[in-house]
Enzyme design. Structure first.
Site, PDB file in Angstrom:
ATOM      1  CG  ASP A   1     -18.939  -9.273  27.496  1.00 54.90           C
ATOM      2  OD1 ASP A   1     -19.936  -8.962  28.172  1.00 54.90           O
ATOM      3  OD2 ASP A   1     -18.573  -8.630  26.492  1.00 54.90           O
TER       4      ASP A   1
ATOM      5  CG  ASP B   1     -24.258  -7.321  24.231  1.00 54.59           C
ATOM      6  OD1 ASP B   1     -24.824  -7.878  23.284  1.00 54.59           O
ATOM      7  OD2 ASP B   1     -24.800  -7.128  25.333  1.00 54.59           O
TER       8      ASP B   1
ATOM      9  CE  LYS C   1       6.250   5.106  -6.703  1.00 54.31           C
ATOM     10  NZ  LYS C   1       4.834   5.311  -6.345  1.00 54.31           N
TER      11      LYS C   1
ATOM     12  CB  THR D   1      -1.724  -4.277  -1.674  1.00 57.87           C
ATOM     13  OG1 THR D   1      -1.336  -2.930  -1.364  1.00 57.87           O
ATOM     14  CG2 THR D   1      -0.822  -5.249  -0.943  1.00 57.87           C
TER      15      THR D   1
ATOM     16  CG  ASN E   1      -4.759  -0.343  -1.487  1.00 59.40           C
ATOM     17  OD1 ASN E   1      -3.854  -0.943  -2.049  1.00 59.40           O
ATOM     18  ND2 ASN E   1      -4.625   0.224  -0.315  1.00 59.40           N
TER      19      ASN E   1
ATOM     20  CD  GLU F   1      -2.865  -1.892   1.929  1.00 56.89           C
ATOM     21  OE1 GLU F   1      -2.061  -2.108   0.991  1.00 56.89           O
ATOM     22  OE2 GLU F   1      -2.911  -0.843   2.568  1.00 56.89           O
TER      23      GLU F   1
ATOM     24  CG  LEU G   1      -5.090 -10.167  -7.376  1.00 60.84           C
ATOM     25  CD1 LEU G   1      -5.436  -9.393  -6.135  1.00 60.84           C
ATOM     26  CD2 LEU G   1      -5.584  -9.433  -8.617  1.00 60.84           C
TER      27      LEU G   1
ATOM     28  CG  HIS H   1      -1.106 -13.473 -12.438  1.00 58.78           C
ATOM     29  ND1 HIS H   1      -0.943 -14.653 -13.137  1.00 58.78           N
ATOM     30  CD2 HIS H   1      -1.213 -12.489 -13.374  1.00 58.78           C
ATOM     31  CE1 HIS H   1      -0.951 -14.389 -14.430  1.00 58.78           C
ATOM     32  NE2 HIS H   1      -1.108 -13.084 -14.603  1.00 58.78           N
TER      33      HIS H   1
ATOM     34  CE1 TYR I   1      -3.876   1.896  -8.104  1.00 59.24           C
ATOM     35  CE2 TYR I   1      -2.432   2.256 -10.004  1.00 59.24           C
ATOM     36  CZ  TYR I   1      -2.604   2.054  -8.636  1.00 59.24           C
ATOM     37  OH  TYR I   1      -1.525   2.030  -7.807  1.00 59.24           O
TER      38      TYR I   1
ATOM     39  NE  ARG J   1       1.522 -12.369   9.175  1.00 62.07           N
ATOM     40  CZ  ARG J   1       1.675 -11.053   9.164  1.00 62.07           C
ATOM     41  NH1 ARG J   1       1.468 -10.364  10.268  1.00 62.07           N
ATOM     42  NH2 ARG J   1       2.031 -10.417   8.071  1.00 62.07           N
TER      43      ARG J   1
ATOM     44  CG  PHE K   1       7.128  -6.920  11.141  1.00 67.28           C
ATOM     45  CD1 PHE K   1       7.478  -8.245  11.321  1.00 67.28           C
ATOM     46  CD2 PHE K   1       5.813  -6.624  10.773  1.00 67.28           C
ATOM     47  CE1 PHE K   1       6.567  -9.269  11.121  1.00 67.28           C
ATOM     48  CE2 PHE K   1       4.892  -7.645  10.573  1.00 67.28           C
ATOM     49  CZ  PHE K   1       5.265  -8.972  10.748  1.00 67.28           C
TER      50      PHE K   1
HETATM   51  P1  ADP Z   1      -1.304   1.583  -4.280  1.00 69.60           P
HETATM   52  O1  ADP Z   1      -0.713   2.137  -3.053  1.00 69.60           O
HETATM   53  O2  ADP Z   1      -1.922   2.601  -5.166  1.00 69.60           O
HETATM   54  O3  ADP Z   1      -2.244   0.453  -3.983  1.00 69.60           O
HETATM   55  P2  ADP Z   1       0.719  -0.359  -4.932  1.00 69.60           P
HETATM   56  O4  ADP Z   1       2.156  -0.030  -5.006  1.00 69.60           O
HETATM   57  O5  ADP Z   1       0.218  -1.163  -3.777  1.00 69.60           O
HETATM   58  O6  ADP Z   1      -0.082   0.992  -5.078  1.00 69.60           O
HETATM   59  O7  ADP Z   1       0.373  -1.097  -6.249  1.00 69.60           O
HETATM   60  C1  ADP Z   1      -0.911  -1.622  -6.435  1.00 69.60           C
HETATM   61  C2  ADP Z   1      -1.351  -1.585  -7.868  1.00 69.60           C
HETATM   62  O8  ADP Z   1      -0.484  -2.361  -8.682  1.00 69.60           O
HETATM   63  C3  ADP Z   1      -2.714  -2.231  -7.988  1.00 69.60           C
HETATM   64  O9  ADP Z   1      -3.762  -1.299  -7.832  1.00 69.60           O
HETATM   65  C4  ADP Z   1      -2.678  -2.809  -9.375  1.00 69.60           C
HETATM   66  O10 ADP Z   1      -3.161  -1.860 -10.305  1.00 69.60           O
HETATM   67  C5  ADP Z   1      -1.215  -3.074  -9.648  1.00 69.60           C
HETATM   68  N1  ADP Z   1      -0.774  -4.487  -9.516  1.00 69.60           N
HETATM   69  C6  ADP Z   1       0.096  -5.088 -10.358  1.00 69.60           C
HETATM   70  N2  ADP Z   1       0.314  -6.363  -9.995  1.00 69.60           N
HETATM   71  C7  ADP Z   1      -0.411  -6.589  -8.896  1.00 69.60           C
HETATM   72  C8  ADP Z   1      -0.610  -7.744  -8.064  1.00 69.60           C
HETATM   73  N3  ADP Z   1      -0.003  -8.910  -8.298  1.00 69.60           N
HETATM   74  N4  ADP Z   1      -1.446  -7.631  -6.989  1.00 69.60           N
HETATM   75  C9  ADP Z   1      -2.060  -6.466  -6.738  1.00 69.60           C
HETATM   76  N5  ADP Z   1      -1.928  -5.354  -7.472  1.00 69.60           N
HETATM   77  C10 ADP Z   1      -1.111  -5.392  -8.569  1.00 69.60           C
HETATM   78  N1  RBF Z   2       1.463  -4.296   7.375  1.00 70.92           N
HETATM   79  C1  RBF Z   2       1.787  -4.267   8.680  1.00 70.92           C
HETATM   80  O1  RBF Z   2       2.071  -3.200   9.199  1.00 70.92           O
HETATM   81  N2  RBF Z   2       1.805  -5.396   9.432  1.00 70.92           N
HETATM   82  C2  RBF Z   2       1.516  -6.604   8.914  1.00 70.92           C
HETATM   83  O2  RBF Z   2       1.530  -7.608   9.646  1.00 70.92           O
HETATM   84  C3  RBF Z   2       1.189  -6.686   7.523  1.00 70.92           C
HETATM   85  N3  RBF Z   2       0.896  -7.863   6.943  1.00 70.92           N
HETATM   86  C4  RBF Z   2       0.605  -7.924   5.606  1.00 70.92           C
HETATM   87  C5  RBF Z   2       0.317  -9.147   5.002  1.00 70.92           C
HETATM   88  C6  RBF Z   2       0.007  -9.231   3.647  1.00 70.92           C
HETATM   89  C7  RBF Z   2      -0.288 -10.562   3.035  1.00 70.92           C
HETATM   90  C8  RBF Z   2      -0.007  -8.051   2.857  1.00 70.92           C
HETATM   91  C9  RBF Z   2      -0.324  -8.107   1.406  1.00 70.92           C
HETATM   92  C10 RBF Z   2       0.269  -6.818   3.455  1.00 70.92           C
HETATM   93  C11 RBF Z   2       0.579  -6.736   4.826  1.00 70.92           C
HETATM   94  N4  RBF Z   2       0.876  -5.534   5.438  1.00 70.92           N
HETATM   95  C12 RBF Z   2       1.172  -5.481   6.778  1.00 70.92           C
HETATM   96  C13 RBF Z   2       0.448  -4.328   4.775  1.00 70.92           C
HETATM   97  C14 RBF Z   2       1.489  -3.529   4.138  1.00 70.92           C
HETATM   98  O3  RBF Z   2       1.978  -2.681   5.126  1.00 70.92           O
HETATM   99  C15 RBF Z   2       0.734  -2.725   3.079  1.00 70.92           C
HETATM  100  O4  RBF Z   2       0.311  -3.562   2.070  1.00 70.92           O
HETATM  101  C16 RBF Z   2       1.598  -1.631   2.564  1.00 70.92           C
HETATM  102  O5  RBF Z   2       1.724  -0.683   3.555  1.00 70.92           O
HETATM  103  C17 RBF Z   2       1.027  -0.991   1.316  1.00 70.92           C
HETATM  104  O6  RBF Z   2       0.165   0.043   1.608  1.00 70.92           O
HETATM  105 MG    MG Z   3      -1.741  -0.998  -2.531  1.00 72.01          MG
END
Ligand code: ADP
Ligand code: RBF
Ligand code: MG
Length: 381
Positions: free
Chosen positions: A17, A19, A253, A259, A261, A311, A314, A316, A323, A336, A341
C-alpha cells in the site's frame, strides 16, 4: 538479533500500500484540511484521521463534509480541496524503512506491486518525487482501475493477476484496517503496520509490526535484511532538541534509569513521522558536553502512558540533575520496538541490554561520525 522464528508462509511477491505504509501522507492531508476548514470558520481537530485512513478520496471527502457540516457538496469539496493537496505532494515524507524495503526487495528481484485506493495518476505523481520507486514496481494499480476499492479484495486480486502470481503467494503490507480486510479477503498473507497505536484492532492480520523497520522478510521465505549489526540498525539520522523537562518522576525512582525528557510541544509532526521504539545516538548537553545516548520514544506500554514521550538516557554518571538545560540529540540507529514486560525487573534488564548495544555500536565509524554533527553543539557547547 532475536531468536530465529519459524517460517510463517512462503510467498513469492509483495504488494504494498502507499499512503500511510510507505509515505507519511497523513501529515500533509491533515495540514491541508486544517487550513481548509478554517475558511468555513471550523477548527480541524484531527478526529477524521481515523475515518479517512485507507478510504477512497470520495469516501474521505464525504466524511469530512458531514462531520464538519461544511456548506458544500462532497463534489464541491473535492474540486476545491484536491488542487490544494496536489500542491503539497512534493513535501510528503517517506516513512522510516520504506526506502530500505523497496531497495532490498527490488535488489533481490522480488516482484513488487503498489496497490492504493487513490487514483493511479495520483499514485504516479506522488512517487515521482521518490528516487528509484517507479522502476521498482512491476505493477502499479489505483482505485480507479477497479470497480470497488479496499476493503474489497478486487485491487489486490488484480495486482496478483498482473504480477502473474497466485493470490496465496502474495504478501500484502498495509497500514489501514480496510487494507488488511481487503488483503485477507483476497486470500493473501497480510502484515499490518498500523499508523496509529491501535494494533489490537488488527486481529485479521497475519502479523502486526510497529514499523517497516521491524519487518522480517525471512518469515515469509523472502531474503533477510543484511543491515542489522550487533543488534542495531542504522537509520537516516534525525535531530531533536530543547530544554530538559520534568517527566513522570519514575525513571530514576522506579527503574534506576534516569531519562532526560524533552518537551513534545511543537514536535508533534516530527514525532508522528518517527515510529515509537528504542533508538540510540549522541546527546549534546549545553554546558556539560557530549554523551552517548539510548532512548525510548513512545507510550511506554509497561506504564501505559497516553502521551508519546521522548526519553533519552545519557550514558554517563552525572552529579545532579539538569532540568531546564538545552539538550540536543542526533538519533542514528534503531534497536527494537517498545514492548510490554511481565515484570519491572525484565523491563529494567531489557533497557540495560539496550544500553550495552548502544554503548558498543556507537564506536563504529558509521555511528561515531555523528559526534561531530554541528547540531549537537547548537547553543553553547
Ligand atoms: P523525570 O521523570 O522528571 O524525567 P527521571 O527520574 O527520569 O525524572 O530523571 C531524569 C532527570 O535526571 C533528568 O531530567 C536529568 O536532570 C537527571 N539525570 C541525571 N543523570 C542522568 C542521565 N544519565 N541521563 C538522563 N538524565 C539524567
Ligand atoms: N518502557 C516500556 O514500557 N517498554 C519498553 O520497551 C521500554 N524501553 C525503553 C528503552 C530505553 C533505552 C529507555 C531509556 C526506556 C525504555 N522504556 C520502556 C521507558 C521507560 O518506561 C521510561 O523511561 C520510564 O517509564 C520513565 O518515565
Ligand atoms: Mg525521565
Amino acid at each position: 538479533m532475536s531468536i530465529a522464528k519459524p517460517l510463517k508462509k512462503l510467498v513469492s511477491a509483495v504488494i504494498l500500500d502507499l499512503d500511510g505504509t510507505l509515505l507519511h501522507t497523513d501529515g500533509i492531508v491533515s495540514d491541508v484540511l486544517k487550513a481548509f476548514v478554517v475558511k468555513y470558520g471550523k477548527q480541524w481537530d484531527g478526529r477524521e484521521t481515523q475515518k479517512i485512513l485507507g478510504r477512497t478520496p470520495l469516501e474521505a471527502a464525504a466524511a469530512v463534509v458531514e462531520d464538519y457540516e461544511l456548506p458544500c457538496s462532497t463534489d464541491d469539496f473535492l474540486t476545491q480541496f484536491t488542487p490544494l493537496l496536489y500542491d503539497q505532494w512534493c513535501k510528503i515524507k517517506v516513512l522510516p524503512g520504506a526506502n530500505r524495503l523497496i531497495k532490498h526487495l527490488s535488489g533481490h528481484n522480488v516482484p513488487m506491486a503498489l496497490a492504493s485506493n487513490s487514483p493511479r495518476e495520483n499514485i504516479e505523481s506522488k512517487i515521482s518525487y521518490q528516487q528509484g520507486w517507479m522502476g521498482s514496481f512491476s505493477v502499479i494499480i489505483g482505485g480507479d482501475e477497479v470497480r470497488t476499492g479496499k476493503p474489497s479484495p478486487e485491487i489486490f486480486l488484480e495486482a496478483a493477476k498482473r504480477l502473474n502470481v497466485k493470490p496465496s503467494s502474495c504478501l500484502v503490507i498495509e497500514d489501514s484496517l480496510p487494507g488488511v480486510t481487503a488483503g485477507k479477503a483476497a486470500g493473501m498473507e497480510v502484515v499490518a503496520v498500523p499508523s496509529i497505536p491501535k494494533s489490537h484492532l488488527y486481529t485479521e492480520a497475519d502479523e502486526v509490526i510497529n514499523s517497516l523497520l521491524d519487518l522480517q522478510p525471512e518469515l515469509w521465505g523472502l531474503p533477510p535484511f543484511e543491515d542489522w549489526m550487533e543488534g542495531a540498525l542504522p537509520i537516516e539520522p534525525w535531530h531533536i532538541g530543547g530544554p530538559v523537562v520534568k517527566g513522570f518522576g519514575r525513571g530514576s525512582k522506579v527503574l534506576g534509569i534516569p531519562t532526560a525528557n524533552l518537551s513534545t510541544k511543537g514536535y508533534s509532526a516530527l514525532l508522528s513521522e518517527h515510529p515509537s521504539g528504542v533508538y540510540f545516538g549522541w546527546a549534546g548537553l549545553s554546558s556539560q558536553g557530549l554523551y552517548k545516548m539510548v532512548m525510548s520514544i513512545g507510550w511506554n506500554p509497561y506504564f501505559n502512558n497516553t502521551e508519546k514521550t521522548i526519553e533519552p538516557w545519557l550514558l554517563h554518571e552525572f552529579d545532579g540533575d539538569f532540568y531546564g538545560e538545552e539538550l540536543r540529540l542526533v538519533i542514528v540507529g534503531y534497536i527494537r520496538p517498545e514492548a510490554n514486560f511481565s515484570s519491572l525487573e525484565s523491563l529494567i534488564a531489557k533497557i540495560h541490554e539496550d544500553r550495552r548495544i548502544a554503548e558498543r555500536v556507537l564506536d563504529i565509524p558509521m555511528y561515531s561520525q555523528y559526534r561531530d554533527d554541528p547540531y549537537l553543539k547548537g547553543s553553547s557547547l
